[in-house]
Design an enzyme around this catalytic site. Sequence first.
Site, short mmCIF file in Angstrom:
data_model
loop_
_atom_site.label_atom_id
_atom_site.label_comp_id
_atom_site.label_asym_id
_atom_site.label_seq_id
_atom_site.Cartn_x
_atom_site.Cartn_y
_atom_site.Cartn_z
N PHE A 110 0.84 -1.20 0.00
CA PHE A 110 0.00 0.00 0.00
C PHE A 110 0.88 1.25 0.00
O PHE A 110 1.91 1.29 0.68
CB PHE A 110 -0.88 -0.04 1.25
CG PHE A 110 -1.94 1.01 1.32
CD1 PHE A 110 -2.95 1.07 0.38
CD2 PHE A 110 -1.93 1.94 2.35
CE1 PHE A 110 -3.94 2.06 0.46
CE2 PHE A 110 -2.92 2.92 2.44
CZ PHE A 110 -3.92 2.97 1.48
N ASN A 217 -2.77 0.01 10.37
CA ASN A 217 -3.63 0.62 9.36
C ASN A 217 -4.19 -0.54 8.53
O ASN A 217 -3.71 -0.83 7.44
CB ASN A 217 -2.82 1.58 8.48
CG ASN A 217 -3.65 2.18 7.36
OD1 ASN A 217 -4.87 2.16 7.39
ND2 ASN A 217 -2.98 2.67 6.33
N PRO A 218 -5.19 -1.23 9.07
CA PRO A 218 -5.66 -2.47 8.44
C PRO A 218 -6.59 -2.18 7.26
O PRO A 218 -7.02 -1.03 7.08
CB PRO A 218 -6.43 -3.14 9.57
CG PRO A 218 -7.02 -1.99 10.32
CD PRO A 218 -5.98 -0.90 10.27
#
Length: 315
Positions: A110, A217-218
């Site tokens: 990400f 930060n799932p």
Amino acid sequence: MINKQNKYFFLISIIMVYINEFYYCFKKKLNPLYSEKELDNIFFLLMTHILKCDKVTVLFLLKKKKKISFIIYKELMKKLWELKNNRPIQYVIEHAYFFGMKFIVNEKVFIPRPETEELVHWILQENYNEDPYKDNHVQIFDIGTGSGCVAITLKKRKPKIGHIYAIDYSNEIISIAKKNKILHNVIIYLMKLDVLNDLISYCPKTKNNSISIVVSNPPYIRLSEKKILHPNIIQYEPYRALFVPNHDPLVFYKKISFWIKKRFNGIVYIYFEINQFIYLDVLNFLRNIGFFNIEIKKDYQGIFRMIRAIYYGKK
């Protein structure tokens, strides 16, 4: 004697193109996809990467209407084509910035965001010990580390922290975090664990008087929210780092929170990045399962984006 191939490369190396021509072409091709401010940011990220210079130099070249070689122009046009196809600039240039530091990224991880910088800043502001020199008694678990930007930044800013564990589910992701760990010359511990299947079985070493920090930060975007995302996010960023099922959007928060309750002694500070549309659900969930001192914060856009809670483990 110069052969035809060498002559070709010699000729294209001396052909020059005005940098302003590329600038106007860049704006024209990408104008439908990005705002004016975004276009400028992307342009300077690309130019400083390709020209190996700073933004001031690029501004000078534009102001003086300087020329660039045709070889560089071709490379720029190739990158522009990728951008035109919605590929994020960070993947195009294979790095992103977080807390002013450069991190290697690709489509397996990400892209670091400013909102996550705010979450890390919150952690850095907190005083977990009355004596700041006892930071070595604190350990941190970064769940879903991706590029490793959170764990590495915390270690760089708090070098006395005892142990920092960066956790993610695949060897490919861990390898990117390892490259960034080496790039920034820090000691963090990389672990391959799947949050949904393996995390609950992992038992960290904690004591009754220990202090642990869990940050994550799932994935938290519901599948029904895909339509509000920019196409470059949907097309290129890793699906597993983004989306959760509509029927159970708190699945990762649940797994991490129940792991803390089952496996930790001492005090645990937990920091989550959260979905603005279901922030109350996260807050109520943490409260209902026994977390205390819950605080929620807005990000720079005025959106509820992060939450902190404390769990007092087994005595």
